[in-house]
Scaffold this active site. Structure first.
Site: not given
Ligand code: 2M8
Length: 468
Positions: A189, A131, A441
């Protein structure tokens, strides 16, 4: 709501900011696992994430919890692979957590397919991708508050090896630009930037159906706020391929259908290399090592000018290595190079005046698509802009924070203050006899609606930093 800077200076507002800090810290304490890292959100993301932990450490350092900040970074670096990669997820030691997040640790297959000397450390389960490398920036934030030499000596070599991995294995042509090989590596993402690449990826209706059954992310949070099943099928298909390549970096570099030199990721890496250099200075590391870091930075700066800058568009474009062409999607990534001081003053002025302050793109106003708050994560005139869907348009606290710092770097203090004001006003939402700050969030730039999960760690952490 916090309305304007005059309000923020009144004593009531100062009291409110103090309460905001206290409540934000409480969220981080609640989300911290005993003796371990802080979860982004126990409900939605019940493991440790790479750049989340770095933002959390920045918030903890700003609060003055330097031991907590250091522990957060150490827990993150404990997951480093033998080849230097810092994985994007370190799975919670409690296997029961796998029932709460998809994909789970076994879906990555890293234990089976990576040579153990290259792969994850014994006894720690991780994903197989990385990341944005914010970790060194977090360590620099800690060292500005306290110089703990044993801590710095422990973390510095790991950060160095991480950056070295990014600028060698992920940069085979030594361009000074690391490639990302999965949308999740960008952290943004379902950014519209990746849509053309995902559209070109063959996934079958069976694969879409399979992820529809297995997905958990759209159970607690409404599906319309999250990526589509089709996007998820692509995410999982990419993981399947990496397993097939046994995570071999050479095979990945040649065969991966998603190979992108991401503007935001590389800008963060450039800034992180400045932080690494700072740490190297404090530790009086050998000159040869510092020269290497300087050479990485020089290469990246040249590549941003010569390869990623588009004079025609007046902004930087990501580069799609798999199809050898730029990706032209106007998103929040446009402004992240300001954070790394990559643009010249003239380029910075273009980014701010022609894009950020343009009401058709990002600035509040009702020209074209209306919005009230800064900064949408996608330009409002991008056909893929959706103000309520994940990284397609909503405001995120971490991207706002990166841009605030970037604007300040170039002396755009009024604009930085406006973004800061909007950011705090989104977080500050007093309700009578209730919990005033829920640290959601992401947020709708048109009406401040809240999305995703509440009690979200980096929203709380960066709120602390922004309170000053
Ligand atoms: C989100 O990403 C994860 C996958 O890595 C998900 O959607 O399950 C994104 O917002 C990412 O930037 C962030 O690090 C993660 C955890 O907050 O969630």
């Amino acid at each position: 709501m916090l309305q304007n800077s005059k309000d923020m200076n009144s004593s009531t507002q100062r009291d409110d900011l103090e309460r905001l800090r206290t409540e934000a810290y409480q969220v981080l304490k609640t989300n911290r696992q005993p003796g371990s890292a802080t979860l982004p959100s126990p409900k939605q993301y019940p493991h440790q994430w790479n750049w989340d932990s770095a933002f959390i450490a920045i918030g903890l350092a700003a609060y003055g919890d330097l031991d907590g900040a250091q522990a957060e970074i150490q827990a993150l670096l404990a997951g480093q692979w033998g080849n230097g990669m810092l994985p994007h997820i370190i799975y919670h030691p409690d296997l029961k957590m796998d029932e709460r997040y998809f994909p789970n640790r076994d879906d990555w297959g890293v234990r089976f397919f990576v040579n153990t000397t290259d792969g994850p450390p014994q006894g720690i389960d991780t994903s197989g991708i990385t990341q944005p490398p914010v970790a060194a920036i977090a360590v620099e934030a800690i060292l500005k508050k306290r110089i703990d030499l044993p801590f710095l000596e422990t973390v510095y070599p790991k950060l160095y090896r991480y950056h070295q991995y990014l600028l060698t294995a992920r940069d085979p042509d030594q361009e000074g630009l690391a490639f990302i090989l999965h949308p999740w590596e960008s952290g943004l993402d379902n950014s519209p930037r990746w849509q053309p690449l995902l559209d070109a990826m063959p996934v079958s209706p069976e694969q879409v159906n399979d992820v529809r059954q297995r997905r958990l992310d759209n159970k607690g949070v409404s599906g319309w706020q999250r990526p589509t099943d089709e996007d998820y099928a692509c995410y999982i298909e990419l993981i399947r391929r990496y397993r097939t390549y046994r995570y071999d970096p050479v095979a990945l570099g040649r065969q991966c259908p998603f190979l992108v030199q991401d503007v935001a990721f590389n800008a963060i890496l450039h800034r992180a290399n400045a932080a690494l250099l700072h740490i190297a200075d404090v530790l009086q590391r050998p000159d040869a090592e510092k020269t290497t870091i300087q050479a990485w930075r020089a290469r990246t700066a040249t590549a941003f000018q010569n390869k990623l800058w588009s004079a025609a568009d007046g902004r930087y474009l990501d580069f799609d290595l798999a199809h050898n062409r730029p990706i032209n999607q106007n998103t929040i990534a446009t402004f992240i190079p300001l954070f790394a001081q990559l643009p010249s003053p003239e380029q910075a002025d273009l980014l701010v005046q022609a894009h950020l302050k343009n009401p058709r793109e990002y600035w509040p106003g009702d020209v074209g698509r209306e919005s009230r708050l800064l900064i949408p994560t996608t330009s409002k005139n991008n056909p893929l802009y959706l103000p309520y869907n994940y990284w397609r348009g909503p405001i995120w606290i971490n991207t706002n924070w990166l841009v605030i710092k970037g604007l300040e770097n170039y002396g755009y203090h009024a604009e930085a203050q406006r973004v800061r004001q909007d950011t705090l006003s989104l977080l500050y939402n007093p309700i009578p006899n209730g919990t005033p700050w829920r640290f959601w969030e992401y947020f709708d730039p048109t009406n401040a609606n809240v999305f995703g999960t509440d009690g979200f760690s980096w929203s709380a952490a960066l709120a602390i930093e922004l309170c000053g």
